[in-house]
Design a protein around this motif. Structure first.
Motif, short mmCIF file in Angstrom:
data_model
loop_
_atom_site.label_atom_id
_atom_site.label_comp_id
_atom_site.label_asym_id
_atom_site.label_seq_id
_atom_site.Cartn_x
_atom_site.Cartn_y
_atom_site.Cartn_z
N THR A 196 0.83 -1.20 0.00
CA THR A 196 0.00 0.00 0.00
C THR A 196 0.86 1.25 0.00
O THR A 196 1.81 1.37 0.77
CB THR A 196 -0.93 0.02 1.23
OG1 THR A 196 -1.77 -1.13 1.20
CG2 THR A 196 -1.79 1.28 1.24
N GLY A 197 0.52 2.20 -0.87
CA GLY A 197 1.24 3.47 -0.93
C GLY A 197 0.27 4.63 -0.96
O GLY A 197 -0.91 4.48 -1.32
N LEU A 198 0.74 5.80 -0.57
CA LEU A 198 -0.05 7.04 -0.57
C LEU A 198 0.39 7.91 -1.74
O LEU A 198 1.58 8.13 -1.93
CB LEU A 198 0.16 7.78 0.75
CG LEU A 198 -0.47 9.17 0.86
CD1 LEU A 198 -2.00 9.07 0.87
CD2 LEU A 198 0.01 9.87 2.13
N LEU A 199 -0.56 8.41 -2.51
CA LEU A 199 -0.29 9.30 -3.64
C LEU A 199 -0.95 10.64 -3.39
O LEU A 199 -2.18 10.73 -3.28
CB LEU A 199 -0.79 8.69 -4.94
CG LEU A 199 -0.69 9.56 -6.20
CD1 LEU A 199 0.76 9.96 -6.48
CD2 LEU A 199 -1.31 8.85 -7.40
N VAL A 200 -0.15 11.70 -3.31
CA VAL A 200 -0.63 13.07 -3.10
C VAL A 200 -0.55 13.81 -4.43
O VAL A 200 0.52 13.92 -5.02
CB VAL A 200 0.20 13.79 -2.03
CG1 VAL A 200 -0.37 15.18 -1.76
CG2 VAL A 200 0.27 12.97 -0.74
N ILE A 201 -1.68 14.34 -4.88
CA ILE A 201 -1.76 14.91 -6.22
C ILE A 201 -1.86 16.43 -6.19
O ILE A 201 -2.82 16.98 -5.61
CB ILE A 201 -2.97 14.32 -6.98
CG1 ILE A 201 -2.80 12.80 -7.13
CG2 ILE A 201 -3.14 14.98 -8.34
CD1 ILE A 201 -3.99 12.12 -7.77
N ASP A 202 -0.89 17.10 -6.77
CA ASP A 202 -0.95 18.51 -7.16
C ASP A 202 -1.19 19.50 -6.03
O ASP A 202 -1.78 20.58 -6.27
CB ASP A 202 -2.02 18.72 -8.23
CG ASP A 202 -1.73 17.96 -9.51
OD1 ASP A 202 -0.63 17.40 -9.63
OD2 ASP A 202 -2.61 17.92 -10.38
#
Length: 229
Positions: free
Chosen positions: A32-38
């Motif tokens: 599981t990974g966290l993706l923070v967008i823009d």
């Protein structure tokens, strides 16, 4: 549509999933990974509407009081447990922005010139990437299209992607759809995202929920993750 206080399985149900049996959510922490967008400086400094009661008042208030604090909670949780955190940012590689996709060249809100080496394109200080955290630069709405993020996620053994950031109805949604098409199991954190208006935010979550992702809030996600520890 959102129903305050209800369980995540009952919220943001579209017509298509009114009677669907939604399964329990299980996340393998090692995948599981966290993706923070823009979440970039430009969106905290634009002067389109300087008045607190103007068109962008909802967005500014939500970002300051809800979204950024919740993204800080998420990044802290993932970092403390050595779970990977990824960032995507809009930034062109040419000074004139000629390398941008058509969606970022059209007249209007999306037409923002963000050369990659300018401060306006950088991730905000509160959540800035740590050394060894992956940051992809995109000239499209989707963080997968035109970047090597898909390959990176696969190489790192990531299957579950927790998504947050802005804008819910644009880059977040586009990225989520791309992740789903590539068979990543995707979770969107609704109170760590924002659109220009509450209506756009809620409507987009209703559209993408249960088909491209599962929509949870921060507390619900952390509860699921804590159960896996």
């Amino acid at each position: 549509m959102d129903q305050p206080g209800s369980h995540w399985k009952q919220r943001y149900r579209s017509f298509y999933y009114t009677h669907a049996e939604v399964p329990d959510l299980t996340l393998d922490l090692e995948r599981t990974g966290l993706l923070v967008i823009d979440v970039q400086n430009i969106y905290f400094s634009r002067s389109d509407d300087p008045g607190e009661s103007g068109e962008w008042a909802f967005f500014r208030s939500r970002m300051k009081n809800v979204v950024v604090p919740n993204i800080v909670r998420l990044t802290d949780f993932f970092r403390e447990r050595r779970m990977p955190v990824f960032f995507a940012r809009i930034a062109c590689l040419t000074a004139d922005g000629s390398d941008r996709s058509l969606s970022q060249k059209r007249a209007g809100f999306n037409n923002i010139l963000l050369p990659h080496n300018q401060e306006a394109s950088h991730i905000i200080e509160n959540i800035k990437p740590l050394e060894n955290e992956v940051v992809v630069t995109k000239t499209t709405d989707s963080a997968l299209t035109g970047t090597n993020l898909r390959l990176i996620l696969q190489n790192m053994g990531i299957h579950h992607v927790v998504v947050c950031g802005i804008f819910t109805d644009q880059c977040v949604s586009s990225t989520v759809r791309s992740l789903a098409d590539e068979s990543f199991d995707t979770v969107v954190i609704e109170d760590a995202c924002a659109a220009g208006t509450e209506e756009l935010h809620n409507h987009e979550l209703e559209i993408i929920n249960n088909i491209y992702c599962q929509v949870l809030n921060v507390e619900e996600l952390l509860e699921v993750l804590e159960m896996e520890l």
